[in-house]
Design an enzyme around this catalytic site. Structure first.
Site, PDB file in Angstrom:
ATOM      1  N   HIS A  95      39.154  51.510  33.684  1.00  0.00           N
ATOM      2  CA  HIS A  95      38.190  50.412  33.719  1.00  0.00           C
ATOM      3  C   HIS A  95      36.851  50.849  34.292  1.00  0.00           C
ATOM      4  CE1 HIS A  95      41.639  47.989  32.882  1.00  0.00           C
ATOM      5  NE2 HIS A  95      42.185  48.228  34.049  1.00  0.00           N
ATOM      6  N   HIS A 127      32.713  51.969  43.093  1.00  0.00           N
ATOM      7  CA  HIS A 127      32.883  52.157  41.646  1.00  0.00           C
ATOM      8  C   HIS A 127      31.619  51.727  40.913  1.00  0.00           C
ATOM      9  CE1 HIS A 127      34.338  47.910  42.093  1.00  0.00           C
ATOM     10  NE2 HIS A 127      33.471  47.782  41.121  1.00  0.00           N
ATOM     11  N   HIS A 129      29.586  50.234  37.128  1.00  0.00           N
ATOM     12  CA  HIS A 129      29.570  49.520  35.843  1.00  0.00           C
ATOM     13  C   HIS A 129      28.381  50.051  35.042  1.00  0.00           C
ATOM     14  CE1 HIS A 129      32.456  46.458  37.330  1.00  0.00           C
ATOM     15  NE2 HIS A 129      31.874  46.717  38.493  1.00  0.00           N
ATOM     16  N   HIS A 152      29.122  49.295  42.995  1.00  0.00           N
ATOM     17  CA  HIS A 152      29.729  48.345  43.920  1.00  0.00           C
ATOM     18  C   HIS A 152      30.415  49.087  45.061  1.00  0.00           C
ATOM     19  CE1 HIS A 152      29.916  45.043  40.617  1.00  0.00           C
ATOM     20  NE2 HIS A 152      28.744  45.084  41.233  1.00  0.00           N
ATOM     21  N   THR A 239      34.658  40.907  39.962  1.00  0.00           N
ATOM     22  CA  THR A 239      34.226  40.788  38.559  1.00  0.00           C
ATOM     23  C   THR A 239      35.251  41.361  37.594  1.00  0.00           C
ATOM     24  OG1 THR A 239      33.033  42.892  38.623  1.00  0.00           O
ATOM     25  CG2 THR A 239      31.803  40.907  39.241  1.00  0.00           C
ATOM     26  N   THR A 240      36.414  41.725  38.113  1.00  0.00           N
ATOM     27  CA  THR A 240      37.542  42.133  37.272  1.00  0.00           C
ATOM     28  C   THR A 240      38.753  41.307  37.695  1.00  0.00           C
ATOM     29  OG1 THR A 240      38.071  43.888  38.847  1.00  0.00           O
ATOM     30  CG2 THR A 240      36.749  44.512  36.935  1.00  0.00           C
TER      31      THR A 240
HETATM   32 ZN   LIG Z   1      32.583  46.200  40.298  1.00  0.00          ZN
END
Ligand SMILES: [Zn+2]
Length: 305
Positions: A95, A127, A129, A152, A239-240
């Site tokens: 992801h 992590h 995005h 993040h 957000t996941t």
């Molecule tokens: Zn994130």
């Protein structure tokens, strides 16, 4: 390794990896696992994860004309500028590219407190995005603008034992969001923290692969040129999936420059099924009746309530 040599090496690697992924039966298995999700259908996450349909979801569009200026203290960054004790280990979890935050050389876990936070929040994970060659991939939007990459830094309230426990509570987590933008005109200006991490991305293109950075970093170095005194803050969610509404968001208006080479590395990351992992950002969520606050070291216009 000299940069040009390194870049050639990466290009070879990028050419090679998709072929091996396609030939590997493990990476072409498409069975749907419980607890899995993809960015193909984020609107359907709530079918399996009901909290994703909640009223305090993230990310959101932040509009500087609609924020509430607040007079709150700056955030205190504990051990943020002390070297982490180990090289961080990047991991491709299908992801995102992430790493767990190790303790510092002084055996402390970096933390944040003050600002909007009533407790101590320990750094757990970092992590990213990103988008695609055609799209920008930040999760939050700022004044209608999406940036190339959003980092993040996930923190857990120290009064809870695990992230799994913390995400069950409104005050469980705090996530720092920082934007990156490609700067073509300053190709030789790199910040050591982000560069160290981004230069390791070509080694974790395959699902489940891990690779260690080549240099020690401080967590604070990832925030590069950002003025930590000025930030937006609001109550939102992961957000996941499971989209837990447990997050005090801290989003910086300042933007960190990255090289186009660093950005492109993300576009070759593969997911669990060997497909390119592109646009791993969640669509904007309604703000509803929430307020977005802005803390600045410069001007306080409104009152705090
Ligand atoms: Zn994130």
């Amino acid at each position: 390794m000299h940069f040009a040599e390194f870049f050639k090496f990466c290009q070879k690697l990028l050419f090679f990896l998709p072929l091996t992924a396609a030939n590997n039966p493990e990476t072409t298995t498409t069975a749907h696992r419980a607890g899995s999700f993809t960015y193909d259908n984020p609107a359907e996450w709530q079918l399996e994860y009901p909290q994703c349909g909640g009223q305090k979801q993230s990310p959101i569009a932040i509009n500087s004309n609609k924020i509430v200026n607040v007079d709150i203290p700056a955030i205190v960054f504990g051990s943020y500028d002390v070297f982490l004790s180990n090289y961080v280990v990047l991991e491709n979890n299908g992801h995102t590219i992430k790493f767990n935050v190790p303790p510092t050389i002084e055996h402390q876990i970096p933390y944040i407190t003050n600002g909007p936070l009533k407790d101590i929040y320990e750094a757990v994970e970092v992590h990213f995005h990103w988008g695609s060659p055609l799209t920008k991939g930040s999760e939050h939007q700022l004044n209608g603008k999406r940036y190339d990459v959003e980092m993040h830094i996930v923190h857990k309230n120290s009064k809870y034992n695990t992230v799994e426990e913390a995400r069950e509570f409104e005050d469980g987590l705090s996530v720092i969001g920082a934007f990156f933008k490609v700067e073509k005109t300053i190709a030789n200006i790199f910040f050591p923290g982000p560069s160290t991490v981004f230069n390791t991305v070509p080694f974790v293109l395959r699902y489940n692969s891990t690779a260690s950075t080549r240099q020690l970093i401080t967590l604070g170095s990832l925030l590069a040129n950002i003025n930590r005194e000025n930030f937006y803050t609001y109550q939102g969610s992961l957000t996941t999936p499971p989209c837990s509404e447990a997050v005090t968001w801290i989003v910086y208006p300042d933007v960190i420059p990255i090289s186009v080479y660093n950005l492109k590395n993300f576009w070759f990351v593969r997911d669990e099924e060997g497909r390119k992992l592109l646009n791993n950002y969640r669509p904007l969520q309604p703000i509803g009746d929430r307020k977005v606050y802005y803390r600045s070291d410069m001007v306080v216009v409104d009152y705090y309530y």
